[in-house]
Write an enzyme that holds these catalytic residues in place. Sequence first.
Site, mmCIF file in Angstrom:
data_model
loop_
_atom_site.group_PDB
_atom_site.id
_atom_site.type_symbol
_atom_site.label_atom_id
_atom_site.label_comp_id
_atom_site.label_asym_id
_atom_site.label_seq_id
_atom_site.Cartn_x
_atom_site.Cartn_y
_atom_site.Cartn_z
ATOM 1 N N ASP A 174 19.868 -24.502 -5.658
ATOM 2 C CA ASP A 174 20.542 -25.572 -6.385
ATOM 3 C C ASP A 174 19.542 -26.668 -6.733
ATOM 4 O O ASP A 174 19.050 -27.375 -5.863
ATOM 5 C CB ASP A 174 21.682 -26.157 -5.528
ATOM 6 N N TYR B 271 15.970 -34.308 -9.847
ATOM 7 C CA TYR B 271 15.180 -34.085 -8.636
ATOM 8 C C TYR B 271 13.706 -33.920 -8.962
ATOM 9 O O TYR B 271 12.851 -34.107 -8.098
ATOM 10 C CB TYR B 271 15.638 -32.813 -7.900
ATOM 11 N N LYS C 215 20.999 -28.942 -13.229
ATOM 12 C CA LYS C 215 21.910 -30.004 -13.668
ATOM 13 C C LYS C 215 21.221 -30.902 -14.689
ATOM 14 O O LYS C 215 20.030 -31.207 -14.558
ATOM 15 C CB LYS C 215 22.367 -30.859 -12.471
ATOM 16 N N HIS D 29 25.393 -33.769 -14.358
ATOM 17 C CA HIS D 29 25.198 -34.307 -13.017
ATOM 18 C C HIS D 29 26.168 -35.439 -12.679
ATOM 19 O O HIS D 29 26.441 -35.704 -11.507
ATOM 20 C CB HIS D 29 23.757 -34.793 -12.845
#
Length: 303
Positions: A55, A60, A83, A123
């Site tokens: 994931d 990130y 995302k 997101h």
Amino acid sequence: MSLTGKSFKLADGNSIPVPAYGVGTKWFKAGRDEIDEKVIEALKTALDQGFVHIDGAEVYNTDKEIGQAIAGADRSKLYLTDKYLVVGSSHSKKSPHGTPYDSLKYHLKNELKTDYVDLYLLHSPFIFKEFHGFSLTEAWQSVEKLKDEGLAKSIGVSNFRVEDLEEILKVAKHKPVVNQIEFNAFLQNQTPGIVEYSQEHDILIEAYSPLGPITKGNSSEFNGLLKRLGEKYNKTPGQILLRWVLERGIVPVTTSANPDRIRSFVEIFNFSLNKAETKEITEAGAKEKPLRQYWLPEFGKYD
């Protein structure tokens, strides 16, 4: 939706394996563009120990690490989630790649280095035309284009409230099949009624930070309950909590750098909690002070 083997069946007919190994939270590296070898090592360890679901997310900034970790692997045996970058209501940052469609195409080619993701999520719902150049419903239509072209096998959302889901369901050609939210025994609804609403509409809930009651909580009574059940099933408190998430019909997303702990996360399929035990954890957790670690400016008012 019920667990079959080690996966849930999504409303679009695809299956999603559980649990998922997350490269957010602990591995978050927004603003740092150098490759983090520790992330690659942890991902390879997770895959070696039995994880198949990774994931990730644009925010990130670890898609390059995912791409390197899976290089040479049998893509058909992996499940990748990514995302689209949408931050909170402050609108402090937006994707440099434009629409969700354009962003995922960029990440597939340049970072993930694969032809598709298995699941692509918005997101958060905090998309406004004045800032992003397109509305929330237009963003969803951009995500739908990814599904139509096979660049994302399944599509969904993250951190959506009931009203956000209602907004996109009004225009959806393909409805979201997943809503990934912060969920743990001490926070059983990130926002009012979201779990029940999602499940009633065949939208599978994914839980990030499901081990919060252990890692951030401080309840001797709740810990005692986990210990008692752990002794019964010869499982760790973390395994009991992850199994509880599964019994709730929810996908746990968790992470660690410790190989033994990573292995323990996937060893949750040789036992199950009965209905009474699942209810006991649910009710005991609901008595505790809400444990919310993320999206406090947006959702903290609900505590």
